[in-house]
Motif scaffolding. Structure first.
Motif, PDB file in Angstrom:
ATOM      1  N   GLU A  12       1.484  35.228  -0.676  1.00 46.30           N
ATOM      2  CA  GLU A  12       0.916  36.365   0.051  1.00 46.30           C
ATOM      3  C   GLU A  12      -0.201  35.913   0.987  1.00 46.30           C
ATOM      4  O   GLU A  12      -0.340  36.434   2.099  1.00 46.30           O
ATOM      5  N   PHE A  13      -0.978  34.933   0.559  1.00 44.46           N
ATOM      6  CA  PHE A  13      -2.047  34.405   1.398  1.00 44.46           C
ATOM      7  C   PHE A  13      -1.460  33.703   2.620  1.00 44.46           C
ATOM      8  O   PHE A  13      -2.008  33.786   3.725  1.00 44.46           O
ATOM      9  N   THR A  14      -0.327  33.029   2.432  1.00 41.30           N
ATOM     10  CA  THR A  14       0.364  32.397   3.557  1.00 41.30           C
ATOM     11  C   THR A  14       0.839  33.447   4.544  1.00 41.30           C
ATOM     12  O   THR A  14       0.726  33.280   5.759  1.00 41.30           O
ATOM     13  N   ALA A  15       1.367  34.562   4.026  1.00 43.23           N
ATOM     14  CA  ALA A  15       1.806  35.655   4.894  1.00 43.23           C
ATOM     15  C   ALA A  15       0.635  36.268   5.647  1.00 43.23           C
ATOM     16  O   ALA A  15       0.771  36.696   6.801  1.00 43.23           O
ATOM     17  N   PHE A  16      -0.528  36.310   5.021  1.00 43.33           N
ATOM     18  CA  PHE A  16      -1.739  36.823   5.674  1.00 43.33           C
ATOM     19  C   PHE A  16      -2.175  35.909   6.811  1.00 43.33           C
ATOM     20  O   PHE A  16      -2.490  36.371   7.915  1.00 43.33           O
ATOM     21  N   LEU A  17      -2.177  34.607   6.576  1.00 41.34           N
ATOM     22  CA  LEU A  17      -2.642  33.665   7.591  1.00 41.34           C
ATOM     23  C   LEU A  17      -1.615  33.424   8.690  1.00 41.34           C
ATOM     24  O   LEU A  17      -1.985  33.190   9.841  1.00 41.34           O
TER      25      LEU A  17
END
Length: 315
Positions: A175-180
């Motif tokens: 999810e953090f990858t999708a955010f960045l």
């Protein structure tokens, strides 16, 4: 450089990115080519090696014996087989190829993860991200650079919530990858379009008109004559961008522009590798079938797979 200095630098970079440039800005997100080599299996398998391992990894290949290549390839196969059922499917191979081609994204996430997972619990909450990124500057209601950090934070929070699939305001690494890197995820495409439109739509009417479209990529700076590429972009807007010919781009038209439906090179290559290696023609590969065709995947050359395997485990 402390956090405040970093954010000031970031704000300047952001302001520069959102200002009117004098050279063309490309907002379109295309899938990268898997290799710059010609795909001709009758000549060699260099294209396939680049696609399977990534061009940068392929460059560092050392000479190995066939036995060493097969052994190292076997270790990679175990990583590609996500569900551990003993077979590699087209989708699993496609996922690996995409990983190999976009390893830089995961490396960027790793760097940022370390600075935001403050309690080291393997998750990043919105509060952790907000405090690590904005904690100091938000205490100052009147920052020296005049940049609106609160506005930036609101935009980040909206994107964070979109990336956070379960709505608990706590991001896993995926999810953090999708955010960045939202452009890499289908469920994040709407936020990419929304942010793009907010950047370009200067009169805030919810559309991008021709002058806003041109103004995002070119500034006259007192020059009456436009370069030929600007004239071409005006024609592109009228003929192709504005599909319903109402003089402006809506959300769907903007999405078609910045997130075109590209040919899926990774899937095509995965299907090609399966077709060439699938001895019993059951549509999936065993480790034995892949290793038997090691020359197609890695040849008698291979990089130090150890580093790649560690990276894949981390991600």
């Amino acid at each position: 450089m402390d956090l405040r200095q970093f954010l000031m630098c970031l704000s300047l970079c952001t302001a520069f990115a959102l200002s009117k440039p004098t050279e063309k800005k490309d907002r379109v997100h295309h899938e990268p080519q898997l290799s710059d080599k010609v795909h001709n299996d009758a000549q060699n398998f260099d294209y396939d090696h680049d696609a399977f391992l990534g061009a940068e990894e392929a460059k560092s290949f050392d000479q190995l014996t066939p036995e060493e290549s097969k052994e190292r390839l076997g270790k990679i196969v175990s990583k590609i087989d996500d569900d551990k059922d003993g077979f590699v499917t087209v989708d699993e191979l496609k996922g690996w190829i995409k990983f190999a081609q976009k390893r830089w994204i995961h490396e960027d996430v790793e760097r940022q993860w370390k600075g935001h997972d403050l309690n080291e619990d393997g998750l990043v909450s919105w509060e952790e991200y907000k405090n690590a990124t904005y904690g100091y500057v938000l205490d100052d209601p009147d920052p020296d650079d005049g940049f609106n950090y609160k506005q930036m934070m609101v935009r980040d929070e909206r994107r964070f919530k979109m990336a956070d699939k379960d709505g608990d305001l706590i991001a896993t690494k995926e999810e953090f990858t999708a955010f960045l890197h939202p452009e890499e995820y289908d469920y994040m495409k709407d936020i990419v379009v929304q942010e793009t439109m907010e950047d370009i739509d200067k009169n805030a009417d919810g559309f991008i008109d021709l002058e806003e479209y041109i103004g995002d990529m070119y500034s006259h700076d007192g020059n009456a004559d436009e370069p030929e590429w600007v004239k071409t972009e005006r024609e592109q807007f009228v003929e192709f961008r504005d599909k319903n010919r109402d003089g402006k781009m809506d959300k769907e038209e903007t999405k078609d522009w910045i997130l075109p439906s590209d040919y899926d090179h990774a899937e095509a290559e995965a299907r090609h590798l399966v077709y060439e290696s699938d001895q019993n023609k059951d549509g999936k590969l065993t480790k034995e079938e892949i290793v038997d065709k090691y020359d197609l995947f890695v040849g008698s050359q291979a990089t130090d797979f150890g580093e790649a395997l560690v990276r894949h485990d981390e991600f």
